[in-house]
Scaffold this motif. Structure first.
Motif, PDB file in Angstrom:
ATOM      1  N   LEU A 125       0.823  -1.207   0.000  1.00 41.82           N
ATOM      2  CA  LEU A 125       0.000   0.000   0.000  1.00 41.82           C
ATOM      3  C   LEU A 125       0.854   1.254   0.000  1.00 41.82           C
ATOM      4  O   LEU A 125       1.925   1.309   0.627  1.00 41.82           O
ATOM      5  N   LEU A 126       0.344   2.276  -0.704  1.00 43.06           N
ATOM      6  CA  LEU A 126       0.916   3.612  -0.710  1.00 43.06           C
ATOM      7  C   LEU A 126       0.161   4.468   0.299  1.00 43.06           C
ATOM      8  O   LEU A 126      -0.662   3.981   1.073  1.00 43.06           O
ATOM      9  N   TRP A 127       0.451   5.770   0.277  1.00 43.16           N
ATOM     10  CA  TRP A 127      -0.279   6.735   1.086  1.00 43.16           C
ATOM     11  C   TRP A 127      -1.796   6.524   0.964  1.00 43.16           C
ATOM     12  O   TRP A 127      -2.320   6.294  -0.128  1.00 43.16           O
ATOM     13  N   ASN A 128      -2.481   6.611   2.082  1.00 45.03           N
ATOM     14  CA  ASN A 128      -3.946   6.656   2.159  1.00 45.03           C
ATOM     15  C   ASN A 128      -4.623   5.386   1.663  1.00 45.03           C
ATOM     16  O   ASN A 128      -5.815   5.378   1.390  1.00 45.03           O
ATOM     17  N   GLY A 129      -3.831   4.299   1.501  1.00 43.16           N
ATOM     18  CA  GLY A 129      -4.407   3.027   1.116  1.00 43.16           C
ATOM     19  C   GLY A 129      -4.445   2.748  -0.365  1.00 43.16           C
ATOM     20  O   GLY A 129      -5.010   1.726  -0.790  1.00 43.16           O
ATOM     21  N   PHE A 130      -3.866   3.621  -1.185  1.00 45.60           N
ATOM     22  CA  PHE A 130      -3.811   3.330  -2.616  1.00 45.60           C
ATOM     23  C   PHE A 130      -2.888   2.119  -2.841  1.00 45.60           C
ATOM     24  O   PHE A 130      -1.854   1.987  -2.187  1.00 45.60           O
ATOM     25  N   PRO A 131      -3.248   1.238  -3.766  1.00 52.48           N
ATOM     26  CA  PRO A 131      -2.446   0.026  -3.967  1.00 52.48           C
ATOM     27  C   PRO A 131      -1.092   0.331  -4.606  1.00 52.48           C
ATOM     28  O   PRO A 131      -1.019   1.078  -5.588  1.00 52.48           O
ATOM     29  N   ALA A 132      -0.059  -0.276  -4.056  1.00 49.94           N
ATOM     30  CA  ALA A 132       1.267  -0.113  -4.661  1.00 49.94           C
ATOM     31  C   ALA A 132       1.311  -0.705  -6.059  1.00 49.94           C
ATOM     32  O   ALA A 132       2.112  -0.275  -6.898  1.00 49.94           O
TER      33      ALA A 132
END
Length: 325
Positions: A125-132
């Motif tokens: 996961l990236l910032w704020n829950g966006f998928p890597a």
């Protein structure tokens, strides 16, 4: 589109900090700006109020073959300039003019830059829950790329811990000097300032002097991979005071070695600040001239202007910051 926080692979001592500093959902489930939201009109006005003389100082390193990249980590390239046209005329356009054009191939983090909120991930996961997994070879970062970064117009506070310790640079005190929240508070107190939401911390360690002296390997790889910089013990202070931007004059940004003896928490400051807090981080900023001016003037607050290049999909962005005294 924030996702629930899954079971984490973070070491336990980092998970405790993450739970206290996370900003996920604070500005909405679809937010891609993170602490850039703190760079509001009030922050810009506070920055403008710092202008006294109007003197302008660049904080950018030159982009060229002597930029900081030496192949560690791999794939990072110093700028390579190619002249595409030299004093050429366009036969379809009248006049006596001639012009030259060029192209540059380089890493977006080759020298002075800001990292985007897509730069670091863990647990997929990236910032704020966006998928890597939304970062792809053909399109780069679908979310939180460089085009989502907020232009910086705010109060910059020069954090010169080396000067507070009576040294020219922090590596003279300790090669891996780990800056803590107490250090940051001391720098504000010494400057006669109080932290304000949206502040930018211009953290001077003096490490960039190695690069200026031609010691590029030393600058990029540290003293046996020991670097001064912000540590795990600074992360909560930054979050508590709603700092928006934190940049350093180092290659690694954060202190090395990391806290755990087995290095299982490597890049812990990157992970917690970028992925969990949404902080804007930057590296390879040159604060030498600025810190000297601030010391002479007895003041440590400036107007900071920095507009990152909005390269769609990029995970870092070149920037040419300016401090106005």
């Amino acid at each position: 589109m924030s996702a629930p926080v899954p079971s984490s692979t973070l070491p336990a001592h980092l998970e405790e900090v993450r739970a206290r500093v996370t900003n996920w959902g604070r500005w909405g489930d679809d937010d891609q700006r993170g602490c850039g939201n703190l760079l509001d009109d009030a922050a810009a006005r506070r920055g403008a109020a710092c202008v006294r003389t109007g003197e302008r100082l660049s904080l950018a390193l030159d982009l060229g073959p002597d930029s900081p990249q030496v192949g560690q980590p791999p794939h990072r390239l110093n700028p390579e300039l190619t002249m595409e046209a030299i004093n050429e005329r366009d036969p379809l356009v009248p006049g006596v003019w001639a012009s030259s054009d060029d192209t540059v191939r380089m890493s977006t983090c080759a020298a002075t830059h800001l990292d985007t909120l897509a730069h670091v991930s863990y647990d997929g996961l990236l910032w704020n829950g966006f998928p890597a997994s939304s970062i792809t070879p053909d399109g780069g970062a679908r979310y939180c790329g460089a085009s989502t970064l907020t232009p910086i117009v705010t109060r910059g506070v020069v954090i010169d811990i080396a000067r507070l310790r009576g040294a020219e640079a922090l590596d003279e005190v300790e090669p891996g000097y780990a800056i803590t929240g107490d250090d940051l508070a001391e720098a504000y107190d010494a400057a006669g300032l109080a932290p304000e939401p949206g502040d930018a911390l211009l953290v001077r360690t003096g490490d960039v002097r190695h690069l200026h002296a031609g010691r590029r390997e030393r600058y990029a790889k540290g003293d046996e991979f020991r670097f001064p910089g912000p540590s795990l013990h600074s992360v909560e202070w930054v979050r508590q005071h709603d700092i928006a931007v934190m940049v350093t004059d180092t290659y690694a940004f954060e202190a090395f070695p990391p806290p755990a003896p087995d290095w299982s928490d490597t890049l812990c400051v990157h992970m917690l600040q970028i992925r969990d807090m949404g902080l804007l981080q930057g590296q390879n900023w040159d604060m030498e001239a600025l810190a000297a001016r601030c010391a002479d003037a007895g003041r440590w607050d400036v107007l900071l202007l920095a507009a990152p290049e909005p390269i769609v999909g990029a995970t870092s962005a070149p920037v040419a910051p300016v401090a106005v005294l």
